[in-house]
Design a protein around this motif. Structure first.
Motif, short mmCIF file in Angstrom:
data_model
loop_
_atom_site.label_atom_id
_atom_site.label_comp_id
_atom_site.label_asym_id
_atom_site.label_seq_id
_atom_site.Cartn_x
_atom_site.Cartn_y
_atom_site.Cartn_z
N LYS A 115 27.22 44.35 -62.45
CA LYS A 115 25.91 43.71 -62.64
C LYS A 115 25.22 44.33 -63.96
O LYS A 115 25.27 45.41 -64.01
N ASP A 159 19.76 44.30 -66.29
CA ASP A 159 18.35 43.58 -66.25
C ASP A 159 18.69 42.54 -64.88
O ASP A 159 17.64 42.16 -64.23
N ALA A 160 19.74 42.20 -64.49
CA ALA A 160 20.02 41.29 -63.44
C ALA A 160 19.58 42.27 -62.05
O ALA A 160 18.93 41.49 -61.07
N ASP A 191 16.53 41.15 -59.46
CA ASP A 191 16.60 41.03 -57.88
C ASP A 191 17.66 42.15 -57.25
O ASP A 191 18.73 42.00 -57.16
N VAL A 240 26.78 38.42 -56.67
CA VAL A 240 26.70 38.29 -58.09
C VAL A 240 26.99 36.98 -58.69
O VAL A 240 28.29 36.52 -58.39
N SER A 241 26.38 36.44 -59.36
CA SER A 241 26.80 35.08 -60.26
C SER A 241 28.06 35.36 -61.24
O SER A 241 27.93 36.68 -61.94
N ASP A 283 26.37 36.54 -64.62
CA ASP A 283 26.02 37.96 -64.60
C ASP A 283 27.16 38.83 -64.14
O ASP A 283 26.90 40.07 -64.68
#
Length: 288
Positions: free
Chosen positions: A39, A42-43, A47, A53-54, A57
Motif C-alpha cells: 500500500k 497515503d492510502a 484507512d 488493497v484496491s 492502490d
C-alpha cells in the motif's frame, strides 16, 4: 454410540477448530504485514484498518525502495540479505561439522557421565546472551574479528552447537545399532560407517537441525548489533530492519516491506526442505 466413537467424533471436530485457530493466529499477522507492504502510505493513513488493497492502490514501490542500494536512495537490503545468507550458511556448515561427531559420540560411545552430557550442553542456555556478549566482544576484538562476518558466524556456532548436538543425538539413538554392526562385519571402520551409513540415514535430522540453526543465525540481532554496528557495509538483514524501525522519516509501509523481505527466505527454505524434514529414511533399514 460407544464412548470410543463419541471421543473419536469429538476430537475429530475439535482438531479442525484447533487447526483453524492456529492457522488464523499464524497467517493473519503475516497477511496484514504483506498487505501494508503493498500500500502507498497515503492510502494506509486514510484507512489503516482495511484488510484488502484496491488495484489502484496496489504498489511494489516499497520493495524497490527497500532493495535499492543506498547510493540510489534505497535501503540497501540486497547487501544485507547477502551478508545474512553468508553468515547463516557459514554457521550451519560449522555447526554441523562440530555437532555430528559430538552427537554420534554421545549417542553411541559409552563413557563416564555420557547420560548427563546432553543436559550439560543445554546448560549454556541458562546464561543470558547479554551476559556473554561483552566477554565475547572483548575476546574477538583482540583477535581482530570484532567487525567481521566470520567472527559473527563463529559466535553463532558457540550458541548453536549445544542445541544441534542435542537434536541430532535424539535422532541417532533411534538408528538400530545392528546396522553399524553389519557395516563392521563388512569391514567398514567407524569413520566409514558414520560417513556412508549413519549420515545418509540421519539426513532428515541433519536437514531439520540445519534449518533450525539457519533460522537462529538469520534472525539473531544482539550479537550482530554488537559486532557489526560500526560497519554498515557488513550489516545483516536484522540490523537493516532495526534501522528502518528506528527511522522517523521511514514510512511504515517500507518497514513492512523490509519485514516481508526478512521473512520470505526462511519460509521458502522451509517449504523447499519440507519433504526431507518429514521423510523417514530409516524405515525398513533394519532387516533383522
Amino acid at each position: 454410540m460407544t464412548r470410543a466413537q463419541f471421543e473419536d467424533r469429538l476430537f475429530g471436530v475439535l482438531r479442525w477448530f484447533v487447526i483453524a485457530f492456529l492457522a488464523v493466529i499464524t497467517v493473519a499477522p503475516f497477511y496484514y504485514m504483506v498487505l501494508l507492504s503493498v500500500k502507498p502510505i497515503d492510502a494506509l493513513l486514510l484507512d489503516p484498518g482495511s484488510l484488502w488493497v484496491s488495484t489502484k492502490d496496489f504498489t511494489l514501490s516499497t520493495y524497490r525502495d527497500v532493495l535499492k542500494s543506498t547510493d540510489d536512495g534505497g535501503q540497501g537490503f540486497v547487501k544485507f540479505l547477502l551478508n545474512s545468507a553468508l553468515v547463516s550458511l557459514g554457521t550451519v556448515i560449522l555447526t554441523l561439522l562440530a555437532a555430528v561427531p559430538g552427537a554420534y559420540a554421545v549417542s553411541r560411545l559409552k563413557f563416564f557421565g555420557h547420560r548427563q552430557v546432553s543436559a550439560l550442553f543445554l546448560a549454556v542456555y541458562l546464561f543470558p546472551a547479554t551476559l556473554l556478549a561483552v566477554p565475547l566482544f572483548v575476546i574477538f576484538a583482540k583477535l581482530g574479528l570484532s567487525s567481521s562476518l566470520v567472527g559473527l558466524a563463529i559466535v553463532y556456532v558457540a550458541q548453536t552447537v549445544p542445541v544441534a548436538i542435542y537434536m541430532l543425538k535424539n535422532y541417532l539413538v533411534t538408528i538400530p545399532a545392528s546396522i553399524e554392526e553389519a557395516a563392521a562385519i563388512d569391514g567398514a571402520g567407524r569413520l566409514q560407517t558414520v560417513r556412508k551409513v549413519i549420515l545418509p540415514l540421519a539426513l532428515p535430522s541433519l536437514m531439520a537441525t540445519g534449518l533450525y540453526v539457519f533460522m537462529i543465525a538469520w534472525n539473531e540481532f544482539l550479537f550482530a548489533l554488537l559486532f557489526l554496528a560500526a560497519d554498515p557495509e557488513k550489516w545483516t538483514v536484522s540490523l537493516g530492519l532495526a534501522q528502518l524501525s528506528n527511522g522517523v522519516e521511514v514510512p511504515k509501509t517500507i518497514l513492512m516491506a523490509g519485514s516481508v523481505v526478512l521473512t520470505i527466505p526462511v519460509v521458502l527454505l522451509f517449504f523447499a526442505a519440507e519433504r526431507m524434514l518429514t521423510e523417514g529414511l530409516t524405515s525398513g533399514a533394519d532387516k533383522s
